[in-house]
Design a protein around this motif. Structure first.
Motif, short mmCIF file in Angstrom:
data_model
loop_
_atom_site.label_atom_id
_atom_site.label_comp_id
_atom_site.label_asym_id
_atom_site.label_seq_id
_atom_site.Cartn_x
_atom_site.Cartn_y
_atom_site.Cartn_z
N PRO A 134 0.82 -1.37 -0.18
CA PRO A 134 0.12 -0.19 0.00
C PRO A 134 0.75 1.20 0.13
CG PRO A 134 -0.56 -1.46 1.85
CD PRO A 134 0.67 -2.08 1.23
N ARG A 135 0.51 2.38 -0.62
CA ARG A 135 1.27 3.56 -0.85
C ARG A 135 0.11 4.50 -1.12
NH1 ARG A 135 3.41 7.67 -3.39
NH2 ARG A 135 5.65 7.91 -3.42
N LEU A 136 0.28 5.91 -0.51
CA LEU A 136 -0.48 6.86 -0.75
C LEU A 136 0.30 7.78 -1.44
CD1 LEU A 136 -2.56 7.99 2.46
CD2 LEU A 136 -3.54 6.56 0.41
N TRP A 137 -0.01 8.42 -2.47
CA TRP A 137 0.86 9.51 -2.89
C TRP A 137 1.17 10.72 -2.22
CZ3 TRP A 137 3.53 8.82 -7.43
CH2 TRP A 137 3.16 7.72 -8.01
N SER A 138 1.99 11.48 -1.75
CA SER A 138 2.24 12.45 -1.04
C SER A 138 1.46 13.59 -1.59
CB SER A 138 3.58 12.61 -0.84
OG SER A 138 4.19 13.41 -1.94
N PRO A 139 1.08 14.52 -0.58
CA PRO A 139 0.45 15.85 -0.94
C PRO A 139 1.44 16.43 -2.07
CG PRO A 139 0.66 15.47 1.41
CD PRO A 139 1.09 14.49 0.99
N ARG A 140 2.35 16.50 -1.94
CA ARG A 140 3.44 17.20 -2.88
C ARG A 140 3.14 16.41 -4.22
NH1 ARG A 140 7.89 15.38 -5.20
NH2 ARG A 140 8.37 14.11 -3.47
N GLU A 141 3.04 14.99 -4.38
CA GLU A 141 2.68 14.53 -5.58
C GLU A 141 0.99 14.68 -6.19
OE1 GLU A 141 5.53 10.49 -5.15
OE2 GLU A 141 3.70 10.61 -3.91
N ARG A 142 0.34 14.50 -5.28
CA ARG A 142 -1.09 14.78 -5.68
C ARG A 142 -1.44 16.14 -6.16
NH1 ARG A 142 -2.08 11.63 -1.01
NH2 ARG A 142 -2.48 13.37 0.20
N SER A 143 -0.66 17.09 -5.64
CA SER A 143 -0.61 18.47 -5.96
C SER A 143 -0.14 18.79 -7.67
CB SER A 143 -0.05 19.52 -4.86
OG SER A 143 1.40 19.36 -5.06
N GLN A 144 0.92 17.90 -7.93
CA GLN A 144 1.32 18.08 -9.21
C GLN A 144 0.38 17.40 -10.29
OE1 GLN A 144 4.98 16.32 -8.56
NE2 GLN A 144 6.01 18.34 -7.90
N SER A 145 -0.57 16.49 -9.82
CA SER A 145 -1.47 16.07 -10.75
C SER A 145 -0.86 15.52 -12.20
CB SER A 145 -2.87 16.72 -11.18
OG SER A 145 -2.61 18.02 -11.76
N THR A 146 -0.90 16.50 -13.13
CA THR A 146 -0.52 15.99 -14.51
C THR A 146 1.26 15.96 -14.63
OG1 THR A 146 -0.40 18.36 -15.31
CG2 THR A 146 -2.32 16.88 -15.83
N SER A 147 1.90 16.37 -13.71
CA SER A 147 3.27 16.25 -13.67
C SER A 147 3.95 15.43 -12.69
CB SER A 147 3.98 17.68 -13.24
OG SER A 147 3.61 18.06 -11.87
N VAL A 160 3.67 -1.18 5.50
CA VAL A 160 2.91 -0.14 6.06
C VAL A 160 2.76 1.17 5.16
CG1 VAL A 160 3.63 -0.69 8.25
CG2 VAL A 160 5.25 0.73 7.11
N GLU A 161 1.56 1.84 5.17
CA GLU A 161 1.48 2.91 4.18
C GLU A 161 2.20 4.11 4.38
OE1 GLU A 161 -2.70 5.45 4.14
OE2 GLU A 161 -2.95 3.13 3.59
N GLU A 162 2.67 4.77 3.55
CA GLU A 162 3.40 6.00 3.65
C GLU A 162 2.06 7.09 3.93
OE1 GLU A 162 5.35 8.09 0.28
OE2 GLU A 162 6.96 7.88 1.50
N VAL A 163 2.23 8.07 4.70
CA VAL A 163 1.32 9.08 4.87
C VAL A 163 1.89 10.41 4.69
CG1 VAL A 163 -0.13 7.67 6.41
CG2 VAL A 163 1.48 9.00 7.38
N PHE A 164 3.48 10.58 4.68
CA PHE A 164 3.97 11.72 4.67
C PHE A 164 5.33 11.50 4.16
CE2 PHE A 164 6.91 14.97 6.11
CZ PHE A 164 6.34 16.36 6.00
N TYR A 165 5.94 12.36 3.14
CA TYR A 165 7.24 12.47 2.55
C TYR A 165 7.67 13.82 2.48
CZ TYR A 165 10.97 11.78 -0.58
OH TYR A 165 12.16 11.83 -1.23
N GLN A 166 9.06 14.26 2.78
CA GLN A 166 9.54 15.43 2.53
C GLN A 166 10.81 15.21 1.85
OE1 GLN A 166 8.32 18.60 3.16
NE2 GLN A 166 10.14 19.11 1.87
N ALA A 167 11.23 15.64 0.76
CA ALA A 167 12.35 15.19 -0.12
C ALA A 167 13.27 16.48 0.28
CB ALA A 167 12.14 15.39 -1.31
#
Length: 169
Positions: A23-36, A162-169
């Motif tokens: 399982p993996r959730l896309w991070s908010p950063r990834e979701r906000s980039q939608s087409t990118s 385990v599911e990723e719920v946050f990531y900061q590069a």
């Protein structure tokens, strides 16, 4: 072993929905980039024209039996060279395992940077030294996955994803 197709990004990756294996959730950063999203996950092409996969992070947990804490640390302080080599050859990078002595939980995380995760994991399972290592270390652990038998059997997974719920590069 059957021939496997090289990994290519599925159409779902463009929408930020693709979720192979654990399982993996896309991070908010990834979701906000939608087409990118695709460009944030994939980078420059290789010399052979394939798009380089910049990696997918995995995290897993398992319980370490209290009576094996010292032995577990000892064997991981001197990982067998064949096991370390196979991990690298299967495109696993930045692999680490943490231990919480209060709960006995081991937390593992790594980045997969290859093109064929299932094929690479099959190669890992085919290595006799890796299977020997797993047999040893599985004896030190208690799986948290209902129905899990051991690392070698594959499914259900011995280590609990385990599911990723946050990531900061």
């Amino acid at each position: 072993m059957a021939a496997r197709q090289l990994w290519t990004p599925p159409k779902e990756a463009e929408a930020g929905l693709w979720n192979p294996g654990a399982p993996r959730l896309w991070s908010p950063r990834e979701r906000s980039q939608s087409t990118s999203t695709v460009s944030s996950v994939f980078s420059a092409s290789n010399a052979d024209g394939r798009i380089r996969y910049s990696g997918r992070r995995f995290a897993q947990i398992i319980k370490l039996k209290a009576e094996y804490i010292d032995k577990y640390r000892e064997v991981h302080a001197a990982v067998w060279p064949e096991v370390a080599k196979q991990i690298k050859e299967c495109n696993i990078h930045d692999y680490s395992i943490f231990h919480d002595p209060d709960t006995g939980i081991l937390f593992a995380n790594f980045k997969y940077v290859g093109y064929d995760y299932e094929g690479d994991m099959e190669k890992m399972r085919e290595n006799p030294k890796v299977r020997e290592w797993w047999k040893m270390t599985d004896g030190f652990q208690e799986s948290m996955v209902p129905g899990a038998k051991n690392s070698e059997s594959g499914e259900p997974s011995w280590w609990k994803p385990v599911e990723e719920v946050f990531y900061q590069a």
